[in-house]
Design a protein around this motif. Structure first.
Motif, PDB file in Angstrom:
ATOM      1  N   GLU A  60       0.828  -1.205   0.000  1.00  0.00           N
ATOM      2  CA  GLU A  60       0.000   0.000   0.000  1.00  0.00           C
ATOM      3  C   GLU A  60       0.864   1.258   0.000  1.00  0.00           C
ATOM      4  O   GLU A  60       0.518   2.280  -0.603  1.00  0.00           O
ATOM      5  CB  GLU A  60      -0.920  -0.001   1.223  1.00  0.00           C
ATOM      6  N   ALA A  61       2.012   1.174   0.673  1.00  0.00           N
ATOM      7  CA  ALA A  61       2.917   2.320   0.733  1.00  0.00           C
ATOM      8  C   ALA A  61       3.609   2.583  -0.595  1.00  0.00           C
ATOM      9  O   ALA A  61       4.128   3.681  -0.826  1.00  0.00           O
ATOM     10  CB  ALA A  61       3.962   2.100   1.824  1.00  0.00           C
ATOM     11  N   GLY A  62       3.636   1.558  -1.465  1.00  0.00           N
ATOM     12  CA  GLY A  62       4.258   1.727  -2.777  1.00  0.00           C
ATOM     13  C   GLY A  62       5.663   1.182  -2.888  1.00  0.00           C
ATOM     14  O   GLY A  62       6.377   1.480  -3.843  1.00  0.00           O
ATOM     15  N   LEU A  63       6.094   0.372  -1.910  1.00  0.00           N
ATOM     16  CA  LEU A  63       7.434  -0.210  -1.973  1.00  0.00           C
ATOM     17  C   LEU A  63       7.424  -1.444  -2.883  1.00  0.00           C
ATOM     18  O   LEU A  63       7.346  -2.586  -2.424  1.00  0.00           O
ATOM     19  CB  LEU A  63       7.928  -0.589  -0.570  1.00  0.00           C
ATOM     20  N   ILE A  64       7.505  -1.215  -4.166  1.00  0.00           N
ATOM     21  CA  ILE A  64       7.531  -2.284  -5.158  1.00  0.00           C
ATOM     22  C   ILE A  64       8.991  -2.566  -5.492  1.00  0.00           C
ATOM     23  O   ILE A  64       9.749  -1.658  -5.857  1.00  0.00           O
ATOM     24  CB  ILE A  64       6.737  -1.894  -6.417  1.00  0.00           C
ATOM     25  N   VAL A  65       9.366  -3.824  -5.368  1.00  0.00           N
ATOM     26  CA  VAL A  65      10.784  -4.179  -5.449  1.00  0.00           C
ATOM     27  C   VAL A  65      11.038  -5.239  -6.514  1.00  0.00           C
ATOM     28  O   VAL A  65      10.120  -5.881  -7.018  1.00  0.00           O
ATOM     29  CB  VAL A  65      11.305  -4.678  -4.074  1.00  0.00           C
ATOM     30  N   SER A  66      12.321  -5.428  -6.811  1.00  0.00           N
ATOM     31  CA  SER A  66      12.736  -6.449  -7.768  1.00  0.00           C
ATOM     32  C   SER A  66      12.529  -7.842  -7.179  1.00  0.00           C
ATOM     33  O   SER A  66      12.491  -8.021  -5.965  1.00  0.00           O
ATOM     34  CB  SER A  66      14.213  -6.260  -8.126  1.00  0.00           C
ATOM     35  N   SER A  67      12.417  -8.829  -8.051  1.00  0.00           N
ATOM     36  CA  SER A  67      12.189 -10.217  -7.615  1.00  0.00           C
ATOM     37  C   SER A  67      13.515 -10.907  -7.316  1.00  0.00           C
ATOM     38  O   SER A  67      13.934 -11.835  -8.019  1.00  0.00           O
ATOM     39  CB  SER A  67      11.406 -10.983  -8.687  1.00  0.00           C
ATOM     40  N   GLU A  68      14.190 -10.442  -6.276  1.00  0.00           N
ATOM     41  CA  GLU A  68      15.476 -11.007  -5.857  1.00  0.00           C
ATOM     42  C   GLU A  68      15.383 -11.378  -4.383  1.00  0.00           C
ATOM     43  O   GLU A  68      15.674 -10.554  -3.510  1.00  0.00           O
ATOM     44  CB  GLU A  68      16.605  -9.996  -6.071  1.00  0.00           C
ATOM     45  N   PRO A  69      14.957 -12.597  -4.078  1.00  0.00           N
ATOM     46  CA  PRO A  69      14.784 -12.992  -2.672  1.00  0.00           C
ATOM     47  C   PRO A  69      16.037 -12.711  -1.835  1.00  0.00           C
ATOM     48  O   PRO A  69      17.149 -13.064  -2.217  1.00  0.00           O
ATOM     49  CB  PRO A  69      14.516 -14.493  -2.768  1.00  0.00           C
ATOM     50  N   GLY A  70      15.819 -12.042  -0.707  1.00  0.00           N
ATOM     51  CA  GLY A  70      16.919 -11.741   0.198  1.00  0.00           C
ATOM     52  C   GLY A  70      17.800 -10.596  -0.235  1.00  0.00           C
ATOM     53  O   GLY A  70      18.732 -10.212   0.480  1.00  0.00           O
ATOM     54  N   ASN A  71      17.529 -10.022  -1.398  1.00  0.00           N
ATOM     55  CA  ASN A  71      18.368  -8.924  -1.891  1.00  0.00           C
ATOM     56  C   ASN A  71      17.543  -7.982  -2.762  1.00  0.00           C
ATOM     57  O   ASN A  71      17.984  -7.551  -3.823  1.00  0.00           O
ATOM     58  CB  ASN A  71      19.552  -9.488  -2.680  1.00  0.00           C
ATOM     59  N   ALA A  72      16.338  -7.670  -2.320  1.00  0.00           N
ATOM     60  CA  ALA A  72      15.415  -6.860  -3.110  1.00  0.00           C
ATOM     61  C   ALA A  72      15.983  -5.465  -3.367  1.00  0.00           C
ATOM     62  O   ALA A  72      16.729  -4.917  -2.558  1.00  0.00           O
ATOM     63  CB  ALA A  72      14.082  -6.755  -2.385  1.00  0.00           C
ATOM     64  N   ARG A  73      15.625  -4.918  -4.517  1.00  0.00           N
ATOM     65  CA  ARG A  73      15.985  -3.547  -4.882  1.00  0.00           C
ATOM     66  C   ARG A  73      14.700  -2.776  -5.196  1.00  0.00           C
ATOM     67  O   ARG A  73      13.835  -3.302  -5.889  1.00  0.00           O
ATOM     68  CB  ARG A  73      16.879  -3.534  -6.124  1.00  0.00           C
ATOM     69  N   ILE A  74      14.639  -1.578  -4.714  1.00  0.00           N
ATOM     70  CA  ILE A  74      13.447  -0.768  -4.973  1.00  0.00           C
ATOM     71  C   ILE A  74      13.384  -0.417  -6.453  1.00  0.00           C
ATOM     72  O   ILE A  74      14.400  -0.087  -7.063  1.00  0.00           O
ATOM     73  CB  ILE A  74      13.454   0.514  -4.096  1.00  0.00           C
ATOM     74  N   LEU A  75      12.198  -0.508  -7.058  1.00  0.00           N
ATOM     75  CA  LEU A  75      12.025  -0.124  -8.453  1.00  0.00           C
ATOM     76  C   LEU A  75      11.855   1.392  -8.519  1.00  0.00           C
ATOM     77  O   LEU A  75      11.125   1.986  -7.714  1.00  0.00           O
ATOM     78  CB  LEU A  75      10.807  -0.820  -9.046  1.00  0.00           C
ATOM     79  N   PRO A  76      12.528   2.057  -9.459  1.00  0.00           N
ATOM     80  CA  PRO A  76      12.467   3.530  -9.532  1.00  0.00           C
ATOM     81  C   PRO A  76      11.049   4.076  -9.594  1.00  0.00           C
ATOM     82  O   PRO A  76      10.761   5.147  -9.049  1.00  0.00           O
ATOM     83  CB  PRO A  76      13.246   3.842 -10.819  1.00  0.00           C
ATOM     84  N   SER A  77      10.142   3.342 -10.227  1.00  0.00           N
ATOM     85  CA  SER A  77       8.761   3.818 -10.352  1.00  0.00           C
ATOM     86  C   SER A  77       8.049   3.901  -9.003  1.00  0.00           C
ATOM     87  O   SER A  77       7.004   4.544  -8.873  1.00  0.00           O
ATOM     88  CB  SER A  77       7.976   2.889 -11.289  1.00  0.00           C
ATOM     89  N   SER A  78       8.615   3.241  -7.978  1.00  0.00           N
ATOM     90  CA  SER A  78       7.978   3.228  -6.657  1.00  0.00           C
ATOM     91  C   SER A  78       7.934   4.604  -6.009  1.00  0.00           C
ATOM     92  O   SER A  78       7.024   4.905  -5.225  1.00  0.00           O
ATOM     93  CB  SER A  78       8.725   2.266  -5.723  1.00  0.00           C
TER      94      SER A  78
END
Length: 451
Positions: A145-163
């Motif tokens: 809901e907050a908009g923290l959409i991340v890459s599909s890298e378990p244990g090492n997620a990266r925030i997507l710029p569009s977030s």
């Protein structure tokens, strides 16, 4: 407007949670609160995250998980009882913990992340309800809901710029928003965690997204010390650091702040301050883009262990086009990351972290260096530590490296190598791990106790 993050030790018990409430209530600018999972209440206690890891292992091994489920649920219930209120969220928390043991195990790359994220997620639910009960309107908000959409890298997620556009919309919330740290949600709606300690990352992302004036990171220490207090007796606290200085210190062993947490705040030009939940009136350590006051040439000294050096010698190496690339290609093909690469005319060393190697990989590296690259000599040296002296003002002060090497030589510390980047923000010394403490003390005395 401030984003405020609290670590596990700051949320370990009802007493600590009440301190957190007082801190947020005392400043109406603290409108976003990022929380970790409850930490240890005492030395013999177990962190909720560690209990969740145990629960996960039992579940995937097909063992009885009821005791682990009950312990975790009781941990939250104990906090509610101590806080003295009836928490409606406890039913949801208990359900959330129990549902974990119904998730598919096979072909579920995000199962471990989902288990671990439950610590922060349920703590945020509880904290939001307690704040509202205590008179400060607050709302729990899930990272999706907050908009923290991340890459599909378990244990090492990266925030997507569009977030960041989605996160910016939180700016207009009327209540204090309580956001669980450590994880985001993928575009496929999977729970995916940042690297461990990643609640710092969440706080930094939220601060950048809502364009906060300040990102406060509350821990259990009065800011950042100039050197490790376990090695140096009563080191002085650093009042101000730049982001570049903090990045160097975090890399070399300063564990107060997750090094990846610096990037979103740095890019958003958000000042950051490290403060103590148990001593909130202490100014702490500010991390800024550029120094706002006069700073010493060396602001901090950090040390880290478990480094390995691959030492290579080959006559006329400097005349062989592509030799360095070939060495690094050997490492790349074995999926090995390297850290530093000091060179001479006929010598080259590649420094990497010990965890990157296995006996089989070591054997393959030496085989390829000897037979494929036809080096004269190749060896792998273990049990090394790096020590870094850090300070942006070093480049404008003559003799910093001389002071450091003289101090080390006075204590008969043998240097395996020295390296300095083009930015001149830090100087790195590689020593035997057995000499690390002596080297750190010598450098601290030279730069901080010289007068």
């Amino acid at each position: 407007m401030k984003v405020t993050k609290f670590g596990g030790s700051s949320l370990a018990s009802a007493v600590q949670v009440q301190k957190v409430f007082s801190i947020i209530q005392a400043d109406p600018e603290r409108r976003f609160v990022v929380v970790s999972a409850p930490g240890k209440r005492n030395a013999a206690d177990t962190k909720v995250t560690d209990a969740l890891i145990k629960y996960y292992k039992e579940y995937v091994d097909g063992k009885d998980v009821t005791a682990s489920q009950a312990w975790i649920i009781k941990r939250y219930q104990d906090m509610v009882d101590e806080l003295g209120f009836q928490a409606k969220s406890m039913a949801k928390i208990a359900q959330d913990i129990e549902v974990l043991a119904t998730l598919p195990i096979e072909d579920n790359d995000f199962l471990y992340d989902t288990f671990l994220a439950a610590g922060e997620n349920n703590n945020a639910r509880l904290i939001a309800e307690y704040f509202t009960h205590a008179g400060l309107p607050a709302r729990y908000i899930h990272p999706k809901e907050a908009g923290l959409i991340v890459s599909s890298e378990p244990g090492n997620a990266r925030i997507l710029p569009s977030s960041y556009d989605r996160i910016e919309s939180l700016h207009d919330a009327e209540e204090v928003l309580i956001i669980p740290g450590f994880f985001g949600v993928t575009v496929d709606n999977q729970i995916c965690t940042f690297s461990r300690g990643g609640s710092d990352i969440t706080g930094s992302i939220i601060a950048a997204g809502v364009k906060a004036d300040l990102y406060e990171n509350f821990t259990d220490v009065d800011g950042i010390f100039a050197a490790h207090p376990g090695i140096i007796d009563n080191p002085h606290s650093i009042e101000e650091l730049t982001y570049r200085e903090m990045r160097e210190l975090a890399y070399a062993g300063f564990s107060v702040l997750h090094d990846e947490a610096l990037l979103p705040a740095y890019r958003g030009k958000i000042p950051l301050v490290i403060k103590n939940t148990n001593n909130p009136d202490h100014p702490g350590t500010r991390i800024v883009l550029n120094h706002t006051k006069e700073a010493q040439p060396v602001v901090g000294i950090a040390a880290d262990d478990d480094f390995v050096s691959i030492n290579i010698s080959k006559y006329l190496m400097n005349r062989e086009v592509g030799f360095g690339r070939k060495v690094l290609q050997v490492l790349e093909e074995l999926n090995i990351r390297w850290e530093h690469m000091p060179t001479g005319i006929d010598d080259l060393s590649v420094v990497l972290r010990g965890r990157e190697l296995t006996p089989i990989k070591e054997e393959e590296i030496l085989r390829q260096l000897n037979h494929k690259l036809e080096v004269d000599k190749a060896e792998i040296e273990h049990d090394l530590s790096i020590i870094m002296i850090v300070g942006e003002k070093m480049k404008s002060h003559v003799g910093v490296a001389a002071t450091a090497t003289h101090a080390l030589s006075e204590k008969h510390v043998n240097l395996a190598m020295i390296s300095q980047g083009a930015s001149e923000v830090s100087v790195m010394f590689v020593v035997k791990t057995s000499e690390r403490d002596e080297a750190l003390k010598a450098l601290y005395d030279a730069f901080f106790n010289a007068n």
